[in-house]
Every structure is written in C-alpha cells, then in structure tokens.
Design an enzyme around this catalytic site. Structure first.
Site, PDB file in Angstrom:
ATOM      1  N   GLU A  41       9.428   8.463   1.199  1.00 39.83           N
ATOM      2  CA  GLU A  41       9.600   7.753  -0.065  1.00 39.83           C
ATOM      3  C   GLU A  41       8.666   6.553  -0.171  1.00 39.83           C
ATOM      4  O   GLU A  41       8.027   6.342  -1.211  1.00 39.83           O
ATOM      5  CB  GLU A  41      11.044   7.231  -0.220  1.00 39.83           C
ATOM      6  CG  GLU A  41      12.096   8.310  -0.188  1.00 39.83           C
ATOM      7  CD  GLU A  41      12.721   8.535   1.175  1.00 39.83           C
ATOM      8  OE1 GLU A  41      13.943   8.753   1.227  1.00 39.83           O
ATOM      9  OE2 GLU A  41      11.995   8.498   2.184  1.00 39.83           O
TER      10      GLU A  41
ATOM     11  N   CYS B 237      14.674   2.686   1.934  1.00 39.05           N
ATOM     12  CA  CYS B 237      14.055   3.387   0.819  1.00 39.05           C
ATOM     13  C   CYS B 237      14.795   3.135  -0.485  1.00 39.05           C
ATOM     14  O   CYS B 237      14.172   3.009  -1.546  1.00 39.05           O
ATOM     15  CB  CYS B 237      13.963   4.873   1.131  1.00 39.05           C
ATOM     16  SG  CYS B 237      12.833   5.203   2.519  1.00 39.05           S
TER      17      CYS B 237
ATOM     18  N   CYS C  92      17.552   6.429   2.605  1.00 38.84           N
ATOM     19  CA  CYS C  92      18.204   5.474   3.502  1.00 38.84           C
ATOM     20  C   CYS C  92      18.257   4.092   2.838  1.00 38.84           C
ATOM     21  O   CYS C  92      17.780   3.901   1.716  1.00 38.84           O
ATOM     22  CB  CYS C  92      17.444   5.395   4.821  1.00 38.84           C
ATOM     23  SG  CYS C  92      15.831   4.572   4.679  1.00 38.84           S
TER      24      CYS C  92
ATOM     25  N   HIS D 164       8.361   6.062   5.863  1.00 40.94           N
ATOM     26  CA  HIS D 164       9.188   7.155   5.368  1.00 40.94           C
ATOM     27  C   HIS D 164       8.470   7.807   4.192  1.00 40.94           C
ATOM     28  O   HIS D 164       7.630   7.186   3.525  1.00 40.94           O
ATOM     29  CB  HIS D 164      10.546   6.636   4.910  1.00 40.94           C
ATOM     30  CG  HIS D 164      11.434   6.216   6.039  1.00 40.94           C
ATOM     31  ND1 HIS D 164      12.785   6.036   5.879  1.00 40.94           N
ATOM     32  CD2 HIS D 164      11.174   5.927   7.335  1.00 40.94           C
ATOM     33  CE1 HIS D 164      13.317   5.669   7.030  1.00 40.94           C
ATOM     34  NE2 HIS D 164      12.354   5.591   7.926  1.00 40.94           N
TER      35      HIS D 164
END
Length: 157
Positions: free
Chosen positions: A56, A87, A84, A54
């Site tokens: 992040e 993260c 999410c 992701h």
C-alpha cells in the site's frame, strides 16, 4: 470505470511480483477518478530493508509522484490484504476516497478484523471501505505461500 474485480486482479499481479522476490505476496494499485492506475506496489520490506515498504505504501508513493500531490482525492486503493495500522494511517492521510481489499487479516487488519480505524470519529476524513473482493482466491494463495514457507521448501536464502 472498470469493476472492483478487474482492479483487484491488477493488485494480484503485484502480489505475484512480491512472491517472486521472496516477499509475502501482497499487492496494491491506486486508481484515479478516471479509472487509470496511477500507482502500484508490492510488499518489499525484506529486500529493501525498509519496514514501511508495504504494498500500500509503495503504491501510494508512486501515485503521489504521478499525480504531483500527496493528497489523492477521488482515488481508490485496491489491495489484496486488509491494511495494517501503518497503512491505514497512510490511506487516511492521503485522503483516498475508497479502499478495496481482498482477504481479511485476522491478526493485524485495521478495517474490520482487529478494529475499524477508518470509522473513528476523530479523523477529519472518511474513507469508504469495501472488503472481500476475490477474498477466497487471495486467502487460498496466502495460505499456500505460508504453508510452503513453513515446510522449508523451497529453501529460503
């Protein structure tokens, strides 16, 4: 230090890179206490075959390398979409001072939409959270991306 909007625009630049790579357009940057960008990333789980890729996580990884420490004390993460579960955990473990996100993620957002994991009393670290920075612009772009994807145009590889 520059404004939240300035850094969110840098995260949007990263989101564009994700979209150009055929990924969901989410981007992130990590900014140190001096206002310097020390990490950046964009979504790449499909192209890297890595479910943890992701925006992040990728930005945090680079910031850790740049700073020489996995603890990013005093740093702020700017991300175009509400983080999410995965993260959010990484943000807390990195000891970020702050996270700033653009659009809410009603299905899996863990800062406000589904839960607020940052506010749980069992963590020994608190992260300041600011949401909604350039939210309308980011949400419009994400909706357009998914509308185009659902329509099948352009054809996906």
């Amino acid at each position: 230090m520059r404004s939240d909007e300035y850094y969110m625009h840098r995260a949007i630049d990263q989101a564009r890179r994700a979209e150009q790579a055929g990924e969901v357009p989410v981007g992130a940057v990590v900014v140190d206490a001096a206002g310097d960008i020390i990490g950046e990333g964009y979504n790449a789980p499909v192209s890297t075959h890595d479910p943890s890729a992701h925006a992040e996580i990728r930005a945090l990884r680079l910031a850790g390398v740049q700073s020489g420490n996995y603890r990013l004390d005093g740093c702020t993460l700017f991300v175009t979409l509400e983080p999410c579960l995965m993260c959010t955990g990484a943000i807390i473990h990195a000891r970020l001072a702050r996270v700033v996100y653009g659009a809410a993620e009603p299905r899996s957002g863990m800062a406000e939409s589904r839960a607020n994991l940052f506010a749980q009393p069992w963590y020994n670290h608190r992260v300041e959270v600011t949401g909604g920075v350039l939210a309308a612009r980011i949400a419009k772009h994400l909706k357009g991306f998914f509308r185009q994807r659902r329509s099948g145009y352009p054809p996906s590889a």
